[in-house]
Design an enzyme around this catalytic site. Structure first.
Site, mmCIF file in Angstrom:
data_model
loop_
_atom_site.group_PDB
_atom_site.id
_atom_site.type_symbol
_atom_site.label_atom_id
_atom_site.label_comp_id
_atom_site.label_asym_id
_atom_site.label_seq_id
_atom_site.Cartn_x
_atom_site.Cartn_y
_atom_site.Cartn_z
ATOM 1 N N LYS A 39 -21.802 -14.383 -24.171
ATOM 2 C CA LYS A 39 -23.125 -14.210 -23.583
ATOM 3 C C LYS A 39 -23.098 -14.591 -22.102
ATOM 4 O O LYS A 39 -23.534 -13.834 -21.241
ATOM 5 C CB LYS A 39 -24.159 -15.045 -24.347
ATOM 6 C CG LYS A 39 -25.563 -14.921 -23.824
ATOM 7 C CD LYS A 39 -25.939 -16.130 -23.000
ATOM 8 C CE LYS A 39 -27.306 -15.935 -22.370
ATOM 9 N NZ LYS A 39 -27.688 -17.112 -21.586
ATOM 10 N N ASP A 70 -28.813 -12.742 -26.231
ATOM 11 C CA ASP A 70 -29.318 -14.098 -26.336
ATOM 12 C C ASP A 70 -30.353 -14.120 -27.463
ATOM 13 O O ASP A 70 -30.464 -13.170 -28.230
ATOM 14 C CB ASP A 70 -29.934 -14.554 -25.008
ATOM 15 C CG ASP A 70 -31.224 -13.818 -24.726
ATOM 16 O OD1 ASP A 70 -31.403 -12.720 -25.262
ATOM 17 O OD2 ASP A 70 -32.071 -14.342 -23.990
#
Length: 216
Positions: free
Chosen positions: A126, A145
């Site tokens: 991420k 996310d």
DNA sequence: ATCCCGAGGG
DNA sequence: CCCTCTGGAT
């Protein structure tokens, strides 16, 4: 989820079109002046609002603006500055060690490929995708996310829970040129309308094609 | 009590 | 797959 891949692609096109309409100028909400600062801000953003990260990084980057300064900072001092972002011992250890690794291996610069970024302590897919996409304009993947995971599931674009598996399913149906903006726009929509607890479905422009899976 | 631009380890 | 790390906001 839309079972058929063609249906999922069709749904993805609707979502992308509406995102562009509602959030044409969506960008990263974290404050930073360099790729290094974006990297650190993104590490700090784990399980923490971007508003709070920006409060903390204002002081943090004033004292330690680059990898050399951050690597030379006492970890205890870093812990105090970033304390309110949560997970502060892990985060302080990681931003210190990551800064040291940048100094040792990359002359203080941030590498521009996913494999190198993910090797840095505290940096996962991420964070690496955020830095590559936002700081360097390199689409190496899609940032998944908590917002992107929740919204893509509600909209029927995935049926997975694991962030890596969600990203794999999204990569199948979102055109590469949309990857970077797609996440930013979804995150804005997740904060403004499609919140985790009280989604404002009455104000949502996606409602007409949203299966509302996971929303009570 | 639940959520916030997760990552690492078992 | 699971668990832990952590504080602030609602």
């Amino acid at each position: 989820m839309f079972e058929d891949l063609a249906e999922r692609k069709k749904q993805a096109r609707r979502v992308v079109r509406q995102l562009k309409k509602d959030y044409p100028d969506a960008e990263c909400a974290l404050n930073y002046d360099s790729p290094f600062q974006l990297l650190i801000a993104t590490i700090l953003s784990a399980q923490c609002t971007d508003v709070r990260v920006n409060i903390v990084t204002k002081d943090l980057f004033a004292k330690y603006p680059d990898a050399d300064a951050m690597a030379a900072a006492p970890v205890k001092t870093l812990e105090k500055i970033i304390q309110t972002t949560g997970f502060f011992r892990n985060k302080a250890k990681n931003i210190h060690a990551a800064s040291q690794a940048l100094v040792d291996q990359y002359d203080g610069e941030v590498p521009q490929d996913l494999e190198s970024l993910v090797e840095l302590p505290g940096v996962g897919r991420k964070t690496a995708n955020v830095v590559l996409g936002t700081a360097f304009g390199i689409a190496s993947g899609i940032v998944v996310d908590t917002h992107v995971g929740r919204l893509t599931k509600r909209m029927g674009l995935t049926n997975k829970t694991d962030a890596v598996k969600i990203e794999q399913q999204l990569l199948e149906v979102i055109p590469k040129k949309e990857w970077v903006d797609f996440s930013h726009r979804l995150i804005h929509h997740g904060r403004a309308i499609c919140a985790a607890r009280k989604p404002k479905c009455d104000q949502c422009h996606f409602k007409k094609f949203c299966p509302q899976i996971g929303v009570e």
